[in-house]
Design an enzyme around this catalytic site. Structure first.
Site, PDB file in Angstrom:
ATOM      1  N   TYR A  35     -10.313  -7.495  -0.498  1.00  0.00           N
ATOM      2  CA  TYR A  35     -11.161  -6.876  -1.709  1.00  0.00           C
ATOM      3  C   TYR A  35     -10.886  -7.895  -2.789  1.00  0.00           C
ATOM      4  O   TYR A  35     -11.779  -7.810  -3.594  1.00  0.00           O
ATOM      5  CB  TYR A  35     -10.562  -5.484  -1.899  1.00  0.00           C
ATOM      6  CG  TYR A  35      -9.359  -5.504  -2.538  1.00  0.00           C
ATOM      7  CD1 TYR A  35      -8.865  -5.556  -4.064  1.00  0.00           C
ATOM      8  CD2 TYR A  35      -8.165  -5.184  -1.525  1.00  0.00           C
ATOM      9  CE1 TYR A  35      -7.623  -5.381  -4.353  1.00  0.00           C
ATOM     10  CE2 TYR A  35      -6.645  -5.226  -2.427  1.00  0.00           C
ATOM     11  CZ  TYR A  35      -6.677  -5.299  -3.436  1.00  0.00           C
ATOM     12  OH  TYR A  35      -5.147  -5.078  -4.196  1.00  0.00           O
ATOM     13  N   ASP A  82      -9.328  -0.717   1.169  1.00  0.00           N
ATOM     14  CA  ASP A  82      -9.356  -2.144   0.710  1.00  0.00           C
ATOM     15  C   ASP A  82     -10.462  -2.839   1.340  1.00  0.00           C
ATOM     16  O   ASP A  82     -10.852  -3.665   1.007  1.00  0.00           O
ATOM     17  CB  ASP A  82      -8.005  -2.383   0.809  1.00  0.00           C
ATOM     18  CG  ASP A  82      -6.812  -1.837  -0.170  1.00  0.00           C
ATOM     19  OD1 ASP A  82      -7.345  -1.049  -0.853  1.00  0.00           O
ATOM     20  OD2 ASP A  82      -5.854  -2.327  -0.427  1.00  0.00           O
ATOM     21  N   ASP A 130       0.460   5.335   9.131  1.00  0.00           N
ATOM     22  CA  ASP A 130       1.358   6.470   8.954  1.00  0.00           C
ATOM     23  C   ASP A 130       2.025   6.332   7.640  1.00  0.00           C
ATOM     24  O   ASP A 130       2.332   7.464   6.839  1.00  0.00           O
ATOM     25  CB  ASP A 130       2.643   6.397   9.890  1.00  0.00           C
ATOM     26  CG  ASP A 130       2.136   6.979  11.282  1.00  0.00           C
ATOM     27  OD1 ASP A 130       1.071   7.433  11.504  1.00  0.00           O
ATOM     28  OD2 ASP A 130       2.824   6.197  12.210  1.00  0.00           O
ATOM     29  N   ASP A 139      -7.080   3.361  -6.713  1.00  0.00           N
ATOM     30  CA  ASP A 139      -7.528   2.452  -6.554  1.00  0.00           C
ATOM     31  C   ASP A 139      -8.692   2.380  -5.338  1.00  0.00           C
ATOM     32  O   ASP A 139      -9.744   1.706  -5.392  1.00  0.00           O
ATOM     33  CB  ASP A 139      -6.454   1.367  -5.529  1.00  0.00           C
ATOM     34  CG  ASP A 139      -5.211   1.382  -6.445  1.00  0.00           C
ATOM     35  OD1 ASP A 139      -4.572   2.335  -6.396  1.00  0.00           O
ATOM     36  OD2 ASP A 139      -4.293   0.139  -6.532  1.00  0.00           O
ATOM     37  N   GLY A 212      -7.824   1.517 -13.851  1.00  0.00           N
ATOM     38  CA  GLY A 212      -9.068   0.390 -14.088  1.00  0.00           C
ATOM     39  C   GLY A 212     -10.205   0.811 -12.918  1.00  0.00           C
ATOM     40  O   GLY A 212     -11.228   0.662 -13.133  1.00  0.00           O
ATOM     41  N   TRP A 213      -9.668   0.523 -11.756  1.00  0.00           N
ATOM     42  CA  TRP A 213     -10.502   0.681 -10.532  1.00  0.00           C
ATOM     43  C   TRP A 213     -11.359   1.937 -10.619  1.00  0.00           C
ATOM     44  O   TRP A 213     -12.579   2.156 -10.480  1.00  0.00           O
ATOM     45  CB  TRP A 213      -9.799   0.686  -9.427  1.00  0.00           C
ATOM     46  CG  TRP A 213      -9.053  -0.522  -8.819  1.00  0.00           C
ATOM     47  CD1 TRP A 213      -7.684  -0.628  -8.585  1.00  0.00           C
ATOM     48  CD2 TRP A 213      -9.686  -1.774  -8.483  1.00  0.00           C
ATOM     49  NE1 TRP A 213      -7.272  -2.000  -8.152  1.00  0.00           N
ATOM     50  CE2 TRP A 213      -8.516  -2.719  -8.000  1.00  0.00           C
ATOM     51  CE3 TRP A 213     -10.880  -2.155  -8.534  1.00  0.00           C
ATOM     52  CZ2 TRP A 213      -8.865  -4.026  -7.501  1.00  0.00           C
ATOM     53  CZ3 TRP A 213     -11.065  -3.555  -8.166  1.00  0.00           C
ATOM     54  CH2 TRP A 213     -10.071  -4.447  -7.815  1.00  0.00           C
TER      55      TRP A 213
END
Length: 362
Positions: A35, A82, A130, A139, A212-213
């Protein structure tokens, strides 16, 4: 010198940054499927859309073609959010080239969502392992939802994409956003992981890039969903409350935001460049689109000037962007402020390009 000037004679920081990064890395050496690289190359694509510099798109295609075979197969399992973020590049390349292999590869991410694990309210777990089970990380909304709405538009799957993306942002926001408008980094539905409050399941801090994400994803999804979408009013309320919190905690001295947003008064806290770029983008875009009050344009402009203070040209003629937090798990205050403050980390470069393409010339 690698620097390109715009028609006013000022430095075009987007092209300067991209030319510097392309000089440092080839599409083979820039890194694996990830990412941070996906974020950076998405910012490079935004700059390509403005400049039409064919080198920028060729570079993106060369990177993606390391992972996508001619038949569209891609060797990623997509067992965490991600890993899905760079899927935006697949949709972009299908749009630009028409090659079916990019549709086939993107479809693998879309189909993975059918079986991907969720909380009881339908929020995607941050990862299937897990150690991440039952957890929503702020995020994660950026890792999947901008891809999803762009996939829906490109491949005529908009009804599902709009509903799913809006649902995810709402479910995440309903748990992570607290009274000051900011979001905690994460929430554990099981309330069993070490960082989770045993009563609320919330992580202890407001880590700036996680917020921010979320801010960027919220604006991206609002840009995509119809004006009459049933969740739109709730998403606008989340953004309005978040924007007020960001304005409240913006550092008056620099215009940037702190690594732990609401604790800027502590001597070991520091202003972080990637989140400052993300907030600047989201506030500017939100005001431009009418999602937020017009005065947030001024808040964003202060943020923009603050981030521009962190980019400079080195002796080699290449750009350097400083004070970027490296990748980060969920932790406590001491953990966040002790994170390495990197230069030219892709989290920061990508966020800078997205911000700069929104604000340059404004």
């Amino acid at each position: 010198m690698l620097l390109g000037d715009d028609d006013t004679g000022a430095i075009d920081w987007s092209t300067a940054m991209i030319d510097s990064t392309m000089a440092r890395y080839t599409p083979t050496t820039i890194g694996g499927w990830s990412y941070p690289v996906g974020l950076y190359l998405y910012g490079q694509y935004l700059t390509y859309q403005r400049t039409h510099d064919a080198r920028y798109l060729t570079y993106i295609k060369s990177y993606v073609d390391r992972f996508v075979a001619a038949d569209g197969s891609i060797g990623q399992s997509f067992n965490n959010l991600d890993s899905m973020q760079a899927g935006r590049l697949l949709t972009i390349l299908h749009h630009e080239t028409g090659q079916d292999r990019y549709r086939i590869a993107a479809r693998k991410i879309r189909d993975r969502l059918n079986t991907y694990p969720r909380t009881t309210e339908g929020g995607f777990w941050h990862a299937t392992s897990d150690s991440r089970a039952h957890q929503l990380w702020a995020d994660g909304v950026y890792m999947v939802n901008p891809f999803l709405v762009e996939y829906g538009k490109e491949f005529a799957d908009a009804t599902y994409a709009h509903d799913e993306a809006a649902k995810q942002l709402y479910v995440y926001g309903s748990h992570l956003q607290v009274g000051n408008g900011l979001l905690r980094h994460a929430w554990d539905e099981s309330k069993t992981v070490s960082w989770a409050d045993p009563q609320t399941g919330l992580a202890p801090e407001h880590w700036c890039r996680a917020v921010g994400w979320y801010s960027m994803a919220l604006v991206n999804v609002l840009d995509a969903i119809p004006a009459d979408h049933p969740r739109r009013t709730r998403l606008l309320a989340l953004l309005t409350k978040l924007a007020a919190g960001l304005e409240r905690y913006q550092d008056p001295a620099t215009g940037r935001w702190f690594q732990v947003i609401d604790k800027g008064g502590r001597s070991d806290n520091w202003t972080e460049t990637s989140c400052s770029s993300m907030f600047t983008y989201a506030l500017s875009r939100g005001a431009q689109q009418g999602y937020l009050d017009a005065h947030y344009t001024d808040v964003a402009q202060r943020g923009y000037q603050g981030v521009l203070a962190k980019i400079a040209v080195g002796g080699d003629g290449r750009t350097n962007l400083t004070d970027i937090s490296i990748g980060t798990n969920v932790g406590d205050y001491a953990y966040y402020v002790a994170r390495t403050r990197a230069t030219n980390d892709f989290h920061g470069l990508g966020a800078f390009l997205i911000m700069n393409e929104q604000l340059r010339g404004r």
